[in-house]
Design a protein around this motif. Structure first.
Motif, PDB file in Angstrom:
ATOM      1  N   PHE A  87      17.821  43.028 129.989  1.00 20.19           N
ATOM      2  CA  PHE A  87      16.889  42.258 130.800  1.00 20.19           C
ATOM      3  C   PHE A  87      17.651  41.108 131.456  1.00 20.19           C
ATOM      4  O   PHE A  87      18.405  40.406 130.769  1.00 20.19           O
ATOM      5  N   SER A  88      17.432  40.877 132.736  1.00 23.16           N
ATOM      6  CA  SER A  88      17.948  39.663 133.362  1.00 23.16           C
ATOM      7  C   SER A  88      17.242  38.481 132.698  1.00 23.16           C
ATOM      8  O   SER A  88      16.176  38.637 132.086  1.00 23.16           O
ATOM      9  N   ARG A  91      13.664  38.206 134.062  1.00 23.10           N
ATOM     10  CA  ARG A  91      12.711  39.187 133.542  1.00 23.10           C
ATOM     11  C   ARG A  91      12.434  38.934 132.060  1.00 23.10           C
ATOM     12  O   ARG A  91      11.314  39.103 131.592  1.00 23.10           O
ATOM     13  N   PRO A 105      12.883  46.629 131.492  1.00 23.41           N
ATOM     14  CA  PRO A 105      14.147  45.929 131.697  1.00 23.41           C
ATOM     15  C   PRO A 105      14.883  46.553 132.889  1.00 23.41           C
ATOM     16  O   PRO A 105      14.607  47.695 133.254  1.00 23.41           O
ATOM     17  N   GLU A 106      15.794  45.818 133.466  1.00 18.80           N
ATOM     18  CA  GLU A 106      16.528  46.340 134.611  1.00 18.80           C
ATOM     19  C   GLU A 106      17.344  47.582 134.256  1.00 18.80           C
ATOM     20  O   GLU A 106      17.484  48.497 135.059  1.00 18.80           O
ATOM     21  N   ILE A 107      17.888  47.599 133.022  1.00 18.11           N
ATOM     22  CA  ILE A 107      18.655  48.760 132.557  1.00 18.11           C
ATOM     23  C   ILE A 107      18.010  49.286 131.281  1.00 18.11           C
ATOM     24  O   ILE A 107      17.829  48.547 130.313  1.00 18.11           O
ATOM     25  N   GLY A 132       9.498  49.712 136.515  1.00  9.20           N
ATOM     26  CA  GLY A 132      10.288  48.630 137.094  1.00  9.20           C
ATOM     27  C   GLY A 132      11.770  48.626 136.793  1.00  9.20           C
ATOM     28  O   GLY A 132      12.474  47.694 137.205  1.00  9.20           O
ATOM     29  N   ALA A 133      12.296  49.627 136.085  1.00 11.73           N
ATOM     30  CA  ALA A 133      13.734  49.667 135.805  1.00 11.73           C
ATOM     31  C   ALA A 133      14.522  49.895 137.093  1.00 11.73           C
ATOM     32  O   ALA A 133      14.060  50.580 138.002  1.00 11.73           O
ATOM     33  N   ASP A 134      15.717  49.306 137.158  1.00 12.11           N
ATOM     34  CA  ASP A 134      16.637  49.542 138.267  1.00 12.11           C
ATOM     35  C   ASP A 134      17.542  50.734 137.987  1.00 12.11           C
ATOM     36  O   ASP A 134      17.880  51.490 138.892  1.00 12.11           O
ATOM     37  N   GLU A 135      17.982  50.840 136.732  1.00  8.73           N
ATOM     38  CA  GLU A 135      18.866  51.932 136.323  1.00  8.73           C
ATOM     39  C   GLU A 135      18.422  52.473 134.976  1.00  8.73           C
ATOM     40  O   GLU A 135      17.914  51.725 134.132  1.00  8.73           O
ATOM     41  N   THR A 149      19.730  55.842 139.289  1.00 11.00           N
ATOM     42  CA  THR A 149      18.733  54.986 139.924  1.00 11.00           C
ATOM     43  C   THR A 149      17.576  55.914 140.270  1.00 11.00           C
ATOM     44  O   THR A 149      17.674  57.139 140.076  1.00 11.00           O
ATOM     45  N   ARG A 159      24.812  48.064 138.556  1.00 12.86           N
ATOM     46  CA  ARG A 159      24.639  46.747 137.930  1.00 12.86           C
ATOM     47  C   ARG A 159      25.846  46.336 137.114  1.00 12.86           C
ATOM     48  O   ARG A 159      26.152  45.153 137.016  1.00 12.86           O
TER      49      ARG A 159
END
Length: 169
Positions: A87-88, A91, A105-107, A132-135, A149, A159
């Motif tokens: 998580f950033s 976030r 989380p982003e990843i 909402g995940a980026d990867e 992605t 990332r």
């Protein structure tokens, strides 16, 4: 399509699962499906070792933010627990008090087990991206990683470009 966080039943159901003392200390990964039913998957030592190794490498390479193992994420198909997640900081501030993250989380990283199928992993990737995940990263039983992605397979993580394509035990 309703967002997972708009379904208080899913979050409450997950809170009930987390609070149930009879489910503590089980050697299983616990999740729920869209109907709120508990789904358990057995894990093995190698699975946990890959999980730990990936978490450590992520923590080293992404010092700002938060690495979480068994990160509960609200999805359209119930609560899914990413084996490892990053998580950033932004976030993390949004979700750190939640039983299950209302935004992924982003990843999200999944360590595969022999019982996992390609179809199951495609579905899981789609659920994480919808949340909402980026990867989404997959680690196979030999430690080889694949990075995705929502647009598909990547050569390496966008990332964390320096993250190794294979982790060793």
């Amino acid at each position: 399509m309703a967002s997972p966080s708009s379904n208080p039943t899913a979050a409450q159901s997950w809170q009930d699962v987390c609070s149930d003392p009879s489910l503590h200390d089980l050697p299983y990964k616990i999740e729920t499906n869209a109907r709120g039913q508990i789904v358990m998957s057995p894990t093995h030592l190698k699975h946990g070792a890959f999980q730990s190794e990936i978490a450590g490498l992520l923590r080293e390479q992404m010092p700002t933010g938060r690495v979480v193992t068994e990160a509960a994420v609200e999805t359209e198909d119930g609560i899914k627990a990413a084996d490892v997640a990053w998580f950033s900081s932004t976030r993390w501030k949004q979700v750190h008090d939640d039983y299950a993250a209302s935004i992924a989380p982003e990843i999200c990283v999944e360590v595969l087990s022999p019982a996992n199928t390609d179809a199951e992993m495609q579905t899981r990737r789609a659920l994480y991206f919808e949340a909402g995940a980026d990867e989404v990263w997959l680690c196979d039983e030999e430690g080889a990683l694949s990075f995705y992605t929502a647009d598909g397979l990547l050569e390496s993580s966008h990332r964390v470009p320096s993250f190794p394509s294979t982790v060793s035990l």
